[in-house]
Motif scaffolding. Structure first.
Motif, PDB file in Angstrom:
ATOM      1  N   SER A 370      32.533  33.774  33.169  1.00  0.00           N
ATOM      2  CA  SER A 370      33.758  33.516  33.388  1.00  0.00           C
ATOM      3  C   SER A 370      34.421  34.082  34.837  1.00  0.00           C
ATOM      4  N   GLU A 371      35.129  33.153  35.392  1.00  0.00           N
ATOM      5  CA  GLU A 371      35.774  33.083  36.626  1.00  0.00           C
ATOM      6  C   GLU A 371      37.211  34.162  36.452  1.00  0.00           C
ATOM      7  N   VAL A 372      37.680  34.210  35.272  1.00  0.00           N
ATOM      8  CA  VAL A 372      39.018  35.013  34.940  1.00  0.00           C
ATOM      9  C   VAL A 372      38.313  35.972  33.777  1.00  0.00           C
ATOM     10  N   ILE A 377      46.899  36.430  35.228  1.00  0.00           N
ATOM     11  CA  ILE A 377      46.645  35.993  36.546  1.00  0.00           C
ATOM     12  C   ILE A 377      47.745  36.063  37.275  1.00  0.00           C
ATOM     13  N   PRO A 441      40.865  36.482  40.734  1.00  0.00           N
ATOM     14  CA  PRO A 441      41.072  35.055  40.873  1.00  0.00           C
ATOM     15  C   PRO A 441      41.616  34.247  42.086  1.00  0.00           C
ATOM     16  N   TYR A 442      42.610  34.923  42.611  1.00  0.00           N
ATOM     17  CA  TYR A 442      43.401  34.738  43.610  1.00  0.00           C
ATOM     18  C   TYR A 442      42.371  34.744  45.150  1.00  0.00           C
ATOM     19  N   TRP A 446      39.497  29.879  40.966  1.00  0.00           N
ATOM     20  CA  TRP A 446      39.543  29.360  39.796  1.00  0.00           C
ATOM     21  C   TRP A 446      39.503  27.972  39.499  1.00  0.00           C
ATOM     22  N   HIS A 470      40.345  26.558  44.976  1.00  0.00           N
ATOM     23  CA  HIS A 470      39.255  26.065  44.373  1.00  0.00           C
ATOM     24  C   HIS A 470      37.898  26.693  44.905  1.00  0.00           C
ATOM     25  N   ARG A 504      31.412  39.498  38.714  1.00  0.00           N
ATOM     26  CA  ARG A 504      32.130  38.888  39.699  1.00  0.00           C
ATOM     27  C   ARG A 504      31.330  39.301  41.055  1.00  0.00           C
TER      28      ARG A 504
END
Length: 632
Positions: A370-372, A377, A441-442, A446, A470, A504
């Motif tokens: 998962s990206e988050v 967020i 995520p920043y 994401w 992105h 991550r």
């Protein structure tokens, strides 16, 4: 023979003029109207079996020559990149431009692609915002304009650039690029050592930049659990900055070099228990008016405090003489926390993070991919503001660690998790870890897709708006290494948060090409519990009378008492020894009462010492008289 489609049956004159022929025989009307001689028409046999191979080859050769010319403009060599700054901007996506404009990009030598790739993905240009004007590695562009290909800076830059190219997912299997990077690194080491031996070149900007590039090469390519080479390069850069003095801050390039060295020095000291050389005031003399100046200064102060704490807790026994010293360390950590509170209260609204989405914890969510992470967020004004916030959060976690370790040292062998310092640290660090995770995520992007909560969010503060969100740059992953490592090793993180943080880090290594992230993900640490266990090794019991030796819960043992005879009368035996003298004494005190008793004994000792000095050591009678008047 090449077939070029349906042939034209018009006369040769109309075909040359590129107009439509009415094919009137024997001569067409177009030639008659223009008073030209009509050459007539080709035979049907010649039209069907015509050979236009040579014409096609000539057209293809002409088109290919034009594409080669365009290709040479878009993909210059390393020297052209830096000497003509208008060709490729440091923050442009060079790889995308190559793919769109030239089909010959695959045949471009690596030596020409690597500088462009490094500049576009690892150099952060300063912003126009006066409150956040910092860049990162932006000093490379002006320095490389005057460098020869065989200089120590050019070799170090080439090594780092080719190493970054070799770690891309599409070129990771090409061992020749890695070998070229290692060869350039070896040459750069030799050339840098020669430059350091020369009094004229050892203090130049080029030498310091070369050392930073060599250290960054280690960050990109490290594959073992040792960071000795990176520590060595950072220590060398710090020593060189100290030799250069404050004069280096007079130029923009010198300021950029100074800021990069300071950032890496703080991380080096925090992770390797080293004392920062020079002090906080010396290292923050260039950013007095910067909003981030207090955080930078507090990071250096907490690094100094951790070194002093490690020395005290590891080298001294728990005696009353050192309790006051440990309390002083706790007061300094509390002062740093208060300084942070004052800094946060003074920030303008645009500096604060903005929550733009919330991700619920679903049953089918795979945290390893998962990206988050489930939760909020956040976005920030720009990438530098996000970096400062994460460094501030890491700073507060370190402050809490100092307080918990000192409290554990003072109340040992009582479980430190029963102390108020640990309870406060748990509440605070849980929130800080959540905030760090919400900012990742920043940094790393994401791919939320359409219909997501972030689809309508304001991403104008990001480097390139929504598109960059992105496709993040590898330098953003570099900035996230330290905060993610702190999350993955903190006692206060949950198992799911720790798993996500490690995933991550692996993403930064596999996709963004920072191999050191995989090394950090492999550490199985728990901070501060492991450090507290280390502090307890070899600890001597307190020999002083009246300070608790053993803590026993009230439900297990009765209160201590003097020996009694069979008639429950107190013994008058002269050989009876009160507990606490020559034997261990058990107490039914909780940790707070234990600590209060320790502080009371320290105060009593200081009171007696003061009375002795005030009475001139003339006896107990004079001391009682002085105590009556001095009220100490």
């Amino acid at each position: 023979m090449v077939y070029c489609g349906k042939p034209s049956r018009g006369c040769q004159m109309c075909r040359t003029r590129r107009i439509k022929c009415d094919e009137t025989k024997p001569t067409c009307n177009q030639c008659a109207k223009s008073r030209r001689v009509c050459p007539g028409y080709k035979d049907d046999f010649d039209l069907v079996f015509r050979n236009e191979t040579r014409v096609t080859e000539r057209r293809a050769r002409k088109s290919l020559d034009g594409k080669k010319a365009n290709h040479q403009i878009m993909i210059p060599n390393q020297e052209t990149v830096f000497r003509s700054g208008s060709l490729i901007a440091p923050d442009s996506n060079t790889e995308t431009r190559i793919t769109r404009t030239s089909p010959m990009a695959l045949s471009v030598p690596v030596e020409q692609q690597a500088p462009c790739f490094f500049l576009s993905n690892f150099v952060l240009s300063p912003t126009d915002d006066k409150d956040t004007p910092r860049g990162y590695f932006d000093f490379l562009v002006p320095l490389m304009k005057s460098e020869t290909p065989d200089s120590h800076l050019a070799l170090a830059f080439s090594a780092a650039a080719m190493a970054s190219m070799s770690n891309r997912p599409d070129t990771r299997m090409r061992g020749d690029i890695r070998q070229m990077a290692v060869a350039q690194y070896t040459k750069a080491l030799k050339a840098t050592n020669i430059a350091l031996q020369s009094p004229r070149s050892q203090k130049t900007d080029q030498t310091l930049a070369a050392i930073l590039m060599l250290g960054f090469f280690e960050t990109i390519t490290s594959e073992n659990n040792s960071a000795t080479a990176w520590y060595s390069h950072v220590d060398g850069a710090v020593q060189l900055v100290r030799m250069r003095g404050q004069k280096q801050l007079r130029t923009k390039v010198g300021q950029g070099l100074f800021q990069v060295v300071r950032t890496q020095m703080v991380i080096n000291c925090m992770t390797s228990n080293k004392m920062p050389k020079g002090g906080a005031d010396w290292w923050t003399s260039d950013i007095k008016d910067d909003l981030a100046a207090p955080i930078t200064k507090m990071k250096i102060l907490i690094a100094e405090l951790r070194v002093e704490m490690n020395h005290t807790l590891n080298n001294h026994s728990r005696t009353p003489e050192y309790f006051q010293e440990v309390l002083g360390l706790m007061r300094r950590a509390a002062a740093i926390e208060q300084g942070y509170q004052a800094w946060e209260a003074s920030l303008p609204g645009w500096w604060r993070p903005k929550t733009v989405a919330w991700v619920d914890n679903t049953a089918g969510l795979d945290l390893r991919k998962s990206e988050v992470c489930p939760g909020k967020i956040e976005t920030h004004h720009n990438i530098w503001v996000s970096v400062i916030w994460n460094h501030a959060r890491v700073l507060r976690i370190a402050c809490s660690g100092v307080l918990v370790r000192c409290a554990a040292w003072m109340c040992s062998p009582v479980d430190y998790r029963t102390t108020p310092e640990y309870a406060h640290a748990t509440r605070l660090c849980v929130d800080l870890i959540t905030d760090i995770i919400s900012s990742v995520p920043y940094h790393l992007g994401w791919d939320f897709g359409k219909g997501s909560a972030l689809a309508s969010a304001d991403m104008a503060g990001f480097e390139a708006g929504l598109e960059a969100f992105h496709k993040p740059k590898p330098i953003n992953g570099f900035f996230a290494l330290w905060p993610l490592f702190v999350v993955s090793t903190a006692d206060y993180a949950t198992d799911s948060q720790r798993l996500w943080a490690k995933s991550r880090l692996n993403h930064i290594a596999d996709i963004l090409g920072m191999n050191h992230a995989k090394v950090l993900a492999g550490f199985q640490l728990r901070i501060p519990s492991m450090l507290i266990r280390r502090d307890n090794i070899g600890r001597q019991p307190i020999p002083s009378r009246g300070i608790p030796q053993v803590y026993t819960p009230p439900s297990l043992n009765p209160p201590p008492s003097y020996p009694q005879d069979v008639n429950n009368n107190f013994s008058t035996n002269a050989n009876a020894v009160p507990p606490g003298i020559g034997q261990e004494r058990e107490y039914t005190l909780n940790p707070l009462q234990q600590r209060a008793l320790m502080q009371q004994e320290i105060f009593e000792k200081e009171r007696l010492s003061l009375l002795s000095k005030a009475s001139g050591e003339q006896g107990e009678t004079i001391e009682r008289l002085m105590a009556r008047y001095l009220q100490v």
